[in-house]
Motif scaffolding. Structure first.
Motif, mmCIF file in Angstrom:
data_model
loop_
_atom_site.group_PDB
_atom_site.id
_atom_site.type_symbol
_atom_site.label_atom_id
_atom_site.label_comp_id
_atom_site.label_asym_id
_atom_site.label_seq_id
_atom_site.Cartn_x
_atom_site.Cartn_y
_atom_site.Cartn_z
ATOM 1 N N UNK A 41 29.454 46.243 44.199
ATOM 2 C CA UNK A 41 29.760 47.676 44.159
ATOM 3 C C UNK A 41 29.358 48.242 42.806
ATOM 4 N N UNK A 42 29.074 49.524 42.808
ATOM 5 C CA UNK A 42 28.779 50.210 41.554
ATOM 6 C C UNK A 42 29.897 51.214 41.288
ATOM 7 N N UNK A 43 30.409 51.197 40.065
ATOM 8 C CA UNK A 43 31.467 52.130 39.691
ATOM 9 C C UNK A 43 30.892 53.535 39.570
ATOM 10 N N UNK A 44 31.533 54.498 40.249
ATOM 11 C CA UNK A 44 31.068 55.890 40.193
ATOM 12 C C UNK A 44 31.352 56.498 38.828
ATOM 13 N N UNK A 45 32.348 55.922 38.114
ATOM 14 C CA UNK A 45 32.749 56.493 36.834
ATOM 15 C C UNK A 45 31.811 56.122 35.699
ATOM 16 N N UNK A 46 31.542 54.819 35.540
ATOM 17 C CA UNK A 46 30.767 54.372 34.377
ATOM 18 C C UNK A 46 29.452 53.715 34.764
ATOM 19 N N UNK A 47 29.122 53.721 36.065
ATOM 20 C CA UNK A 47 27.861 53.164 36.568
ATOM 21 C C UNK A 47 27.736 51.659 36.396
ATOM 22 N N UNK A 48 28.844 50.990 36.053
ATOM 23 C CA UNK A 48 28.790 49.542 35.955
ATOM 24 C C UNK A 48 28.531 48.951 37.345
ATOM 25 N N UNK A 49 27.554 48.049 37.415
ATOM 26 C CA UNK A 49 27.274 47.385 38.691
ATOM 27 C C UNK A 49 28.029 46.056 38.723
ATOM 28 N N UNK A 50 28.813 45.850 39.777
ATOM 29 C CA UNK A 50 29.574 44.610 39.909
ATOM 30 C C UNK A 50 29.022 43.762 41.029
ATOM 31 N N UNK A 51 28.854 42.469 40.755
ATOM 32 C CA UNK A 51 28.531 41.521 41.816
ATOM 33 C C UNK A 51 29.803 41.284 42.622
ATOM 34 N N UNK A 52 29.628 40.654 43.782
ATOM 35 C CA UNK A 52 30.735 40.433 44.692
ATOM 36 C C UNK A 52 31.933 39.743 44.017
ATOM 37 N N UNK A 53 31.655 38.630 43.310
ATOM 38 C CA UNK A 53 32.754 37.867 42.718
ATOM 39 C C UNK A 53 33.436 38.683 41.613
ATOM 40 N N UNK A 54 32.642 39.494 40.893
ATOM 41 C CA UNK A 54 33.211 40.303 39.808
ATOM 42 C C UNK A 54 34.104 41.412 40.349
ATOM 43 N N UNK A 55 33.645 42.061 41.413
ATOM 44 C CA UNK A 55 34.418 43.199 41.920
ATOM 45 C C UNK A 55 35.737 42.707 42.523
ATOM 46 N N UNK A 56 35.716 41.483 43.082
ATOM 47 C CA UNK A 56 36.954 40.941 43.658
ATOM 48 C C UNK A 56 37.922 40.484 42.569
ATOM 49 N N UNK A 57 37.417 40.330 41.338
ATOM 50 C CA UNK A 57 38.261 39.929 40.203
ATOM 51 C C UNK A 57 38.938 41.113 39.519
ATOM 52 N N UNK A 58 38.519 42.323 39.849
ATOM 53 C CA UNK A 58 39.113 43.494 39.190
ATOM 54 C C UNK A 58 40.573 43.644 39.624
ATOM 55 N N UNK A 59 41.418 44.179 38.724
ATOM 56 C CA UNK A 59 42.830 44.340 39.092
ATOM 57 C C UNK A 59 43.005 45.342 40.228
ATOM 58 N N UNK A 60 43.964 45.074 41.093
ATOM 59 C CA UNK A 60 44.272 46.011 42.168
ATOM 60 C C UNK A 60 44.759 47.321 41.578
ATOM 61 N N UNK A 61 44.353 48.427 42.209
ATOM 62 C CA UNK A 61 44.799 49.738 41.722
ATOM 63 C C UNK A 61 46.280 49.927 42.064
ATOM 64 N N UNK A 62 46.987 50.625 41.182
ATOM 65 C CA UNK A 62 48.371 50.971 41.495
ATOM 66 C C UNK A 62 48.363 51.892 42.700
ATOM 67 N N UNK A 63 49.347 51.690 43.547
ATOM 68 C CA UNK A 63 49.435 52.580 44.692
ATOM 69 C C UNK A 63 49.601 54.023 44.224
ATOM 70 N N UNK A 64 48.888 54.906 44.849
ATOM 71 C CA UNK A 64 49.000 56.318 44.467
ATOM 72 C C UNK A 64 50.453 56.775 44.659
ATOM 73 N N UNK A 65 50.910 57.634 43.756
ATOM 74 C CA UNK A 65 52.311 58.087 43.784
ATOM 75 C C UNK A 65 52.614 58.795 45.103
ATOM 76 N N UNK A 66 51.626 59.540 45.597
ATOM 77 C CA UNK A 66 51.874 60.286 46.832
ATOM 78 C C UNK A 66 51.639 59.413 48.045
#
Ligand SMILES: [Zn+2]
Ligand SMILES: [Zn+2]
Length: 215
Positions: free
Chosen positions: A190-215
């Motif tokens: 995946x490619x990050x829309x924010x900073x254009x960092x390109x992640x390989x499959x193993x890297x993107x699965x290593x990213x921390x889970x996002x906090x559940x949205x408050x709403x």
């Protein structure tokens, strides 16, 4: 430091997965791993026990996955399920693969391909031809990333129909820049829309889970 083109140089990445290409892969569109992954996916489709043939066992609603034939005498015929039907029919799996085969023939300067027989035979022929030229496509076809993604999507759709699984749920992970990326477990990268960092499959699965949205 000057902001030259040289400082902005990025090491070439594999088109399907975003992984940095190895030295012996430089100049290729896709890495060898993506090539063999795509080959494995293609191999699942043809033949009498392949995914495509097995779609036919999922056409009648309410029929178990055990392949047993349910007698429906004296009851009106059940409507066919649309999802497996749309994958099986012209315009579905066979047509998508044939469209790629036509495209590859054009890229290679070959004559328009021909297929014989019914849809199952045509599928077998198209898969055979695509696998024969996969090395060329992974190395040299500019749209190999799109092809790999489309084959992956077709195979997952067929598998879902056959196993009756629901669509994969997207998972939200957070890039270090703060942007939330929505991915699925089978993502090739995946490619990050924010900073254009390109992640390989193993890297993107290593990213921390996002906090559940408050709403
Ligand atoms: Zn790759
Ligand atoms: Zn980012």
């Amino acid at each position: 430091m000057h902001d030259t083109a040289e400082s902005a140089y990025e090491w070439p990445a594999c088109s399907p997965c975003g992984r940095a290409l190895r030295h012996d892969e430089l100049g290729r569109t896709g890495c060898r791993l993506c090539q063999s992954r795509t080959d494995e996916l293609l191999r699942k489709l043809p033949g009498g026990d392949g995914l495509y043939a097995r779609l036919a066992t999922r056409l009648v609603p309410g029929r178990g996955g055990d392949g047993s034939v349910v007698s429906v005498s004296r009851t009106p015929p059940l409507p066919l399920r649309l999802e497996p039907l749309s994958l099986m029919a012209r315009g579905g799996v066979v047509t998508v693969l044939q469209t790629w085969q036509v495209d590859w023939h054009e890229q290679l300067g070959w004559r328009h391909p021909r297929w014989n027989g019914g849809l199952q035979q045509q599928l077998d022929q198209a898969v055979h031809a695509l696998r024969l030229n996969l090395e060329w496509a992974a190395a040299s076809h500019p749209a190999f990333g799109e092809f790999a993604q489309e084959v992956g999507s077709l195979v997952r759709q067929c598998e879902r129909q056959i196993t009756g699984e629901r669509a994969e749920r997207p998972v939200a992970v957070t890039c270090p820049c703060g942007t939330v990326l929505r991915i699925t477990i089978s993502t090739p990268g995946a490619r990050c829309q924010g900073c254009s960092q390109q992640y390989a499959r193993s890297e993107v699965l290593d990213l921390p889970l996002a906090q559940r949205a408050a709403a």
